[in-house]
Motif scaffolding. Sequence first.
Motif, PDB file in Angstrom:
ATOM      1  N   MET A   1       0.707  -1.373   0.081  1.00 31.81           N
ATOM      2  CA  MET A   1      -0.010   0.124   0.092  1.00 31.81           C
ATOM      3  C   MET A   1       0.974   1.541   0.148  1.00 31.81           C
ATOM      4  SD  MET A   1      -3.891   0.888   1.655  1.00 31.81           S
ATOM      5  CE  MET A   1      -4.109  -0.654   1.483  1.00 31.81           C
ATOM      6  N   ASN A   2       0.166   2.162  -0.744  1.00 27.85           N
ATOM      7  CA  ASN A   2       1.247   3.486  -0.761  1.00 27.85           C
ATOM      8  C   ASN A   2       0.178   4.744  -0.481  1.00 27.85           C
ATOM      9  OD1 ASN A   2       0.222   4.094  -3.383  1.00 27.85           O
ATOM     10  ND2 ASN A   2       1.191   2.828  -4.087  1.00 27.85           N
ATOM     11  N   SER A   3       0.712   6.095  -0.783  1.00 23.67           N
ATOM     12  CA  SER A   3      -0.309   6.735  -0.231  1.00 23.67           C
ATOM     13  C   SER A   3      -1.415   7.135  -1.351  1.00 23.67           C
ATOM     14  CB  SER A   3       0.386   8.118  -0.463  1.00 23.67           C
ATOM     15  OG  SER A   3       1.429   8.761  -1.581  1.00 23.67           O
ATOM     16  N   VAL A   4      -1.432   6.383  -3.231  1.00 31.98           N
ATOM     17  CA  VAL A   4      -1.651   6.767  -4.018  1.00 31.98           C
ATOM     18  C   VAL A   4      -3.345   6.243  -3.975  1.00 31.98           C
ATOM     19  CG1 VAL A   4      -2.649   6.263  -6.193  1.00 31.98           C
ATOM     20  CG2 VAL A   4      -0.261   7.346  -5.422  1.00 31.98           C
ATOM     21  N   THR A   5      -3.029   3.898  -3.016  1.00 34.11           N
ATOM     22  CA  THR A   5      -3.769   3.431  -2.578  1.00 34.11           C
ATOM     23  C   THR A   5      -4.346   3.104  -1.660  1.00 34.11           C
ATOM     24  OG1 THR A   5      -2.108   1.910  -2.751  1.00 34.11           O
ATOM     25  CG2 THR A   5      -2.522   1.883  -4.946  1.00 34.11           C
ATOM     26  N   ALA A   6      -3.758   3.803  -0.365  1.00 34.86           N
ATOM     27  CA  ALA A   6      -3.885   4.083   0.637  1.00 34.86           C
ATOM     28  C   ALA A   6      -5.695   4.378   0.889  1.00 34.86           C
ATOM     29  CB  ALA A   6      -3.532   4.644   1.593  1.00 34.86           C
ATOM     30  N   ILE A   7      -6.159   4.808  -0.189  1.00 33.98           N
ATOM     31  CA  ILE A   7      -7.508   5.875  -0.053  1.00 33.98           C
ATOM     32  C   ILE A   7      -8.348   5.159  -1.601  1.00 33.98           C
ATOM     33  CG2 ILE A   7      -9.508   7.576  -0.092  1.00 33.98           C
ATOM     34  CD1 ILE A   7      -7.337   9.356   2.174  1.00 33.98           C
ATOM     35  N   PRO A   8      -9.119   4.000  -1.419  1.00 28.92           N
ATOM     36  CA  PRO A   8      -9.355   3.885  -3.010  1.00 28.92           C
ATOM     37  C   PRO A   8     -10.252   5.041  -3.888  1.00 28.92           C
ATOM     38  CG  PRO A   8     -10.415   2.665  -0.956  1.00 28.92           C
ATOM     39  CD  PRO A   8     -10.273   3.877  -0.414  1.00 28.92           C
ATOM     40  N   ALA A   9      -9.930   4.527  -5.155  1.00 27.33           N
ATOM     41  CA  ALA A   9     -10.694   5.426  -6.053  1.00 27.33           C
ATOM     42  C   ALA A   9     -12.305   5.681  -5.790  1.00 27.33           C
ATOM     43  CB  ALA A   9     -10.873   4.840  -7.183  1.00 27.33           C
ATOM     44  N   ALA A  10     -12.742   6.597  -6.327  1.00 26.09           N
ATOM     45  CA  ALA A  10     -14.355   6.976  -5.823  1.00 26.09           C
ATOM     46  C   ALA A  10     -15.164   5.996  -6.989  1.00 26.09           C
ATOM     47  CB  ALA A  10     -14.491   8.247  -5.889  1.00 26.09           C
ATOM     48  N   PRO A  11     -16.055   5.124  -6.707  1.00 26.76           N
ATOM     49  CA  PRO A  11     -16.892   4.947  -7.427  1.00 26.76           C
ATOM     50  C   PRO A  11     -16.870   5.517  -8.966  1.00 26.76           C
ATOM     51  CG  PRO A  11     -17.720   4.995  -5.582  1.00 26.76           C
ATOM     52  CD  PRO A  11     -17.034   5.667  -5.968  1.00 26.76           C
ATOM     53  N   ALA A  12     -16.756   4.821 -10.607  1.00 29.41           N
ATOM     54  CA  ALA A  12     -16.916   5.515 -11.518  1.00 29.41           C
ATOM     55  C   ALA A  12     -17.876   6.641 -11.834  1.00 29.41           C
ATOM     56  CB  ALA A  12     -17.175   4.350 -12.834  1.00 29.41           C
ATOM     57  N   GLU A  14     -19.231   8.395  -9.409  1.00 28.31           N
ATOM     58  CA  GLU A  14     -19.251   9.410  -8.235  1.00 28.31           C
ATOM     59  C   GLU A  14     -17.913  10.549  -9.436  1.00 28.31           C
ATOM     60  OE1 GLU A  14     -17.292  10.419  -4.380  1.00 28.31           O
ATOM     61  OE2 GLU A  14     -17.963   8.968  -4.346  1.00 28.31           O
ATOM     62  N   ALA A  15     -17.189  10.056 -10.286  1.00 24.59           N
ATOM     63  CA  ALA A  15     -15.853  10.242 -10.143  1.00 24.59           C
ATOM     64  C   ALA A  15     -16.153  11.266 -12.004  1.00 24.59           C
ATOM     65  CB  ALA A  15     -14.690   9.088 -11.043  1.00 24.59           C
ATOM     66  N   GLU A  16     -17.230  10.698 -12.482  1.00 23.21           N
ATOM     67  CA  GLU A  16     -17.872  10.601 -13.478  1.00 23.21           C
ATOM     68  C   GLU A  16     -18.463  12.961 -13.682  1.00 23.21           C
ATOM     69  OE1 GLU A  16     -21.078   9.974 -16.919  1.00 23.21           O
ATOM     70  OE2 GLU A  16     -21.097   9.200 -15.526  1.00 23.21           O
ATOM     71  N   ALA A  17     -19.470  12.600 -12.193  1.00 17.93           N
ATOM     72  CA  ALA A  17     -19.969  13.451 -11.365  1.00 17.93           C
ATOM     73  C   ALA A  17     -18.996  14.882 -11.415  1.00 17.93           C
ATOM     74  CB  ALA A  17     -21.177  13.507 -10.855  1.00 17.93           C
TER      75      ALA A  17
END
Length: 135
Positions: A1-12, A14-17
């Motif tokens: 785990m690293n600082s990029v992957t420690a917090i999961p990406a938002a659902p698609a 939510e990211a689209e909005a």
Amino acid sequence: MNSVTAIPAAPAAEAEAHFSKRLSLETDCADVSAAMALPDPGFVLLDVRGPKAYARGHVPGAINLPHAAITEETLKGHPAGTLFVVYCAGPHCNGADRGALRLARLGLPVKLMLGGVTGWIDEGFDLETAAVAQA
């Protein structure tokens, strides 16, 4: 785990909005440059810095209207619904935000050109100069 992957990406969705919303409020220098090369770019480009800064160098085709001077009166020559794109010196300046806020408060569509003059130069685009009007 690293600082990029420690917090999961938002659902698609939510990211689209999120990114759709950002693009409805912002544009970049390359897109402005390409649009300004067209016979009708579909917007009015406003340099919201002071006249001296504008004269030293501005985006070709931009109109100088300092953010504090944005009023119904100063915009009366533009048809209702005109889209305005605003910029200032760059990321270290909030003049474009101030200009965009004034336009929005007047009920006008507006986008901010990210990077301002600094971004324009960083993209390799040239500025033009103008004489400063003497009062």
